[in-house]
Design a protein around this motif. Structure first.
Motif, PDB file in Angstrom:
ATOM      1  N   MET A  58       0.517  -1.209   0.296  1.00 27.14           N
ATOM      2  CA  MET A  58      -0.176  -0.315   0.194  1.00 27.14           C
ATOM      3  C   MET A  58       0.918   1.460   0.405  1.00 27.14           C
ATOM      4  O   MET A  58       1.965   1.507   1.019  1.00 27.14           O
ATOM      5  N   GLY A  59       0.802   2.220  -0.982  1.00 30.40           N
ATOM      6  CA  GLY A  59       1.422   3.085  -1.076  1.00 30.40           C
ATOM      7  C   GLY A  59       0.376   3.986  -0.963  1.00 30.40           C
ATOM      8  O   GLY A  59      -0.368   4.147  -0.227  1.00 30.40           O
ATOM      9  N   THR A  60       1.159   5.807   0.094  1.00 23.73           N
ATOM     10  CA  THR A  60       0.311   6.509  -0.056  1.00 23.73           C
ATOM     11  C   THR A  60       1.729   8.087  -0.479  1.00 23.73           C
ATOM     12  O   THR A  60       2.272   7.762  -0.287  1.00 23.73           O
ATOM     13  N   CYS A  61       0.692   8.761  -1.390  1.00 24.97           N
ATOM     14  CA  CYS A  61       1.080  10.021  -1.821  1.00 24.97           C
ATOM     15  C   CYS A  61       0.816  11.532  -1.264  1.00 24.97           C
ATOM     16  O   CYS A  61      -0.225  11.936  -1.009  1.00 24.97           O
ATOM     17  N   TYR A  62       2.377  12.295  -1.416  1.00 26.39           N
ATOM     18  CA  TYR A  62       1.152  13.752  -0.837  1.00 26.39           C
ATOM     19  C   TYR A  62       2.255  15.019  -1.752  1.00 26.39           C
ATOM     20  O   TYR A  62       3.345  14.955  -2.436  1.00 26.39           O
ATOM     21  N   ILE A  63       1.496  15.658  -2.538  1.00 30.69           N
ATOM     22  CA  ILE A  63       1.891  16.778  -3.059  1.00 30.69           C
ATOM     23  C   ILE A  63       1.711  17.554  -2.853  1.00 30.69           C
ATOM     24  O   ILE A  63       1.243  18.897  -1.879  1.00 30.69           O
ATOM     25  N   SER A  64       3.480  18.424  -2.924  1.00 34.38           N
ATOM     26  CA  SER A  64       2.844  20.155  -2.470  1.00 34.38           C
ATOM     27  C   SER A  64       2.719  21.071  -3.066  1.00 34.38           C
ATOM     28  O   SER A  64       2.612  21.292  -4.404  1.00 34.38           O
ATOM     29  N   GLU A  65       2.511  22.453  -2.595  1.00 31.88           N
ATOM     30  CA  GLU A  65       2.705  23.335  -3.475  1.00 31.88           C
ATOM     31  C   GLU A  65       3.798  23.586  -3.784  1.00 31.88           C
ATOM     32  O   GLU A  65       5.226  23.040  -3.983  1.00 31.88           O
ATOM     33  N   ALA A  66       3.964  24.335  -5.664  1.00 31.27           N
ATOM     34  CA  ALA A  66       4.742  24.985  -6.001  1.00 31.27           C
ATOM     35  C   ALA A  66       6.133  25.334  -4.872  1.00 31.27           C
ATOM     36  O   ALA A  66       4.913  26.574  -4.582  1.00 31.27           O
ATOM     37  N   LYS A  67       7.255  25.603  -4.849  1.00 21.60           N
ATOM     38  CA  LYS A  67       7.886  26.907  -4.065  1.00 21.60           C
ATOM     39  C   LYS A  67       9.148  25.982  -3.909  1.00 21.60           C
ATOM     40  O   LYS A  67       9.824  25.520  -5.292  1.00 21.60           O
ATOM     41  N   PRO A  68       9.973  27.201  -3.989  1.00 20.38           N
ATOM     42  CA  PRO A  68      10.972  27.820  -4.497  1.00 20.38           C
ATOM     43  C   PRO A  68      12.388  26.459  -3.931  1.00 20.38           C
ATOM     44  O   PRO A  68      11.672  25.927  -3.228  1.00 20.38           O
ATOM     45  N   ILE A  69      13.278  26.702  -4.900  1.00 21.95           N
ATOM     46  CA  ILE A  69      14.461  25.782  -4.287  1.00 21.95           C
ATOM     47  C   ILE A  69      14.990  24.519  -3.182  1.00 21.95           C
ATOM     48  O   ILE A  69      14.936  24.513  -2.947  1.00 21.95           O
ATOM     49  N   ASN A  70      15.176  26.338  -2.637  1.00 20.03           N
ATOM     50  CA  ASN A  70      16.277  26.507  -1.123  1.00 20.03           C
ATOM     51  C   ASN A  70      15.073  26.287  -0.268  1.00 20.03           C
ATOM     52  O   ASN A  70      15.170  25.890   0.664  1.00 20.03           O
ATOM     53  N   GLU A  71      13.683  25.955  -0.908  1.00 22.70           N
ATOM     54  CA  GLU A  71      12.566  25.596   0.304  1.00 22.70           C
ATOM     55  C   GLU A  71      11.729  23.749   0.288  1.00 22.70           C
ATOM     56  O   GLU A  71      11.308  23.517   1.034  1.00 22.70           O
ATOM     57  N   LEU A  72      12.989  23.702  -0.585  1.00 21.71           N
ATOM     58  CA  LEU A  72      12.226  22.088  -0.332  1.00 21.71           C
ATOM     59  C   LEU A  72      12.877  21.298  -0.171  1.00 21.71           C
ATOM     60  O   LEU A  72      11.727  20.091   0.485  1.00 21.71           O
ATOM     61  N   SER A  73      13.722  21.292   0.657  1.00 20.75           N
ATOM     62  CA  SER A  73      14.478  20.442   2.108  1.00 20.75           C
ATOM     63  C   SER A  73      12.954  20.319   3.793  1.00 20.75           C
ATOM     64  O   SER A  73      13.060  19.557   3.983  1.00 20.75           O
ATOM     65  N   GLY A  74      12.835  21.519   3.079  1.00 21.99           N
ATOM     66  CA  GLY A  74      11.752  21.577   4.682  1.00 21.99           C
ATOM     67  C   GLY A  74      10.268  21.456   4.610  1.00 21.99           C
ATOM     68  O   GLY A  74       9.749  21.045   4.752  1.00 21.99           O
TER      69      GLY A  74
END
Length: 537
Positions: A267-283
């Motif tokens: 069973m997989g689960t997926c989460y989709i983020s909003e569009a963010k600047p490259i320097n915020e992707l880690s957070g």
């Protein structure tokens, strides 16, 4: 492909041969066998792709057949059928990776569905076998450098300062833009849900491969980051903001979950983020991981970054302890597990299941188990302190899959221990065997009782009833018998023999020896020596 039908009932085999449109499922040969030995002989003429076998046959069971096939390393799909529904049969069949377990009389629709499932699984396993041979090749492709860059971004190896990120892009000669935004899709699966047929590296490759094909619409790994954290395996997919719409992303993520269930058997689960600047992707990655950790009831779905897991105000839930107690007393293992599964499914349907409720159910279930074991004078803690039981107990807090695995283990061990405790002769035999194996040590009744998972008082009572001796009397009797042999057959001193038979002092050894034989050790040795010389031995 080839199919082999195995059943001692010839008419059943004939019906199966005519019932299924074999060519429609890719089979050009269907052979028949009427016992396990005949079937094993036929394997020499050609290994079948699918075996359909009765479990209960007079000359070797279907379980023996599948065990033989697995031991030989043959890659065959396997369908069982039987007249009797049996939890033990089903459990054993699953342990040998059977594809389906059907009950007679056979229903054509169900049988064809089972054949279709088995063929699909077989093709997928063989495809994965090819993937495994070449699985490491993807690390050498042209996207390796970019994949390494995105890994460093998400894991904060590169500082989130834009100027330093830009410097890394130039140093690695990449064409990534820092002025645009990116969408992060995080797919997760519990490590414990991964089928045992997979080894970790092959599964990670297949998971990454499927995620790339579905989310990026291409088999390249420059935007794929696979990693493990605690009990979870994650695949992160990085997409340009203008690559696709939110609706399309959700559709792809839904398809990914569906295919993970169908082909990866998890069973997989997926989460989709909003569009963010490259320097915020880690957070963003950290935030999505937190969502995943708190998600108990809404797994197997697609969630946005700001999804709030709406739950109805939980009602107080009390496990039906009386009913479960009755099932344990009646030793109904299958009913216990199935009823618990049904209770959880009902809570999910009502939107009432979350971590707190799951914990309450777990503790109530344990309360039933401990109460039952206490009445049977069984030391419960002895059953569940091993590493597997402890790991499943911890994991059961956040995963329904792990909760049911834990409940299955607890049920199996509890029922089997109750059965054992009710066979007093078997218990005493085990206790006696433990004494025989450990009589040279400083042994006490608590240790003997622990070896058979019973309280010392209860074992002492059963032991006395069965043997007419207390455990201490039996231990001394066994030790003195061993001492007699040493006195006759060896030249060891009395002190050495005392130590060899578990006595700390010569004086206590001599006291016990005289009490049980009527003479001292020295006198016994002298008499035996005289008798042997007199008889010319």
């Amino acid at each position: 492909m080839k199919c082999m039908l195995i059943d001692d009932d010839i008419p059943t085999v004939q019906v199966l041969t005519e019932l299924i449109p074999w060519t429609a499922y890719g089979f050009n040969e269907v052979s028949q066998a009427h016992c396990v030995l005949d079937a094993q002989t036929l394997f020499a003429a050609g290994i079948p792709d699918l075996v359909i076998c009765d479990i209960e046959m007079p000359r070797g069971s279907g379980i023996e057949m599948i065990q033989w096939i697995r031991e030989q390393g043959y890659d065959c799909a396997f369908i069982f059928f039987t007249c009797h529904e049996s939890f033990d049969f089903a459990s054993t069949a699953i342990s040998f990776n059977a594809d389906s377990y059907l009950l007679k009389p056979l229903n054509q629709e169900k049988l064809e569905a089972a054949v279709m499932k088995a063929v699909g699984g077989l093709k997928w396993r063989r495809q994965m076998g090819e993937y495994q041979k070449f699985g490491m090749a993807w690390l050498k492709n042209k996207g390796l450098v970019e994949a390494s860059f995105w890994t460093d971004i998400l894991m904060s190896t590169i500082s989130p300062r834009l100027d330093l990120i830009q410097g890394e892009i130039l140093k690695r000669e990449l064409t990534i833009k820092t002025e645009q935004s990116y969408v992060l899709v995080l797919a997760s699966v519990f490590l414990s849900e991964i089928d045992e047929k997979w080894n970790e590296s092959t599964f990670r490759y297949a998971f990454a491969n499927l995620s790339s094909e579905i989310m990026l619409l291409r088999l390249e790994y420059d935007r794929i980051v696979s990693y493990q954290k605690n009990s979870m395996l994650y695949v992160a997919v990085i997409l340009d903001e203008d690559d696709t719409s939110q609706v399309q992303l959700e559709e792809r993520a839904t398809l990914l979950i569906q295919l993970m269930n169908e082909y990866l058997k998890c069973m997989g689960t997926c989460y989709i983020s909003e569009a963010k600047p490259i320097n915020e992707l880690s957070g963003v990655k950290t935030e999505l991981e937190r969502m995943d950790h708190s998600n108990v009831m809404f797994r197997g779905k697609v969630h946005g970054q700001h999804t709030v897991f709406q739950r109805e105000q939980p009602e107080r839930y009390d496990l039906d302890t009386e009913m479960y107690t009755s099932l344990f007393i009646e030793r109904e293992k299958a009913q216990i597990v199935n009823r618990l599964k049904k209770d959880l499914e009902q809570l999910v349907a009502k939107n009432q299941l979350h971590a707190e409720t799951l914990q309450v159910i777990r503790e109530d279930f344990l309360q039933v188990v401990y109460a039952i074991l206490a009445k049977k004078n069984v030391q419960a803690h002895q059953l569940f302190t091993d590493q597997l039981a402890q790991q499943l107990y911890v994991k059961s807090e956040h995963s329904l899959f792990d909760f049911m695995k834990w409940a299955h283990l607890v049920t199996e061990r509890t029922v089997e221990t109750i059965k054992e405790s009710q066979r007093s002769e078997g218990i005493v035999d085990k206790a006696m065997r433990y004494i025989h194996d450990n009589y040279t040590k400083d042994l006490n009744r608590d240790e003997v009782a622990a070896s058979v998972f019973l309280t010392p008082d209860y074992l002492a009572k059963v032991f006395k009833q069965e043997t007419g001796l207390t455990m201490k009397e039996y231990l001394n009797d066994y030790r003195i018998k061993a001492a007699k042999l040493m006195l006759i057959e060896s030249r060891l001193s009395i002190g050495q023999i005392a130590m060899e038979t578990g006595y700390e002092t010569i004086s206590y050894f001599s006291t016990v020896f005289k009490k049980l034989t009527g003479e001292t050790p020295n006198a016994y040795r002298s008499r035996q020596s005289y008798d042997r010389e007199k008889n010319g031995v």
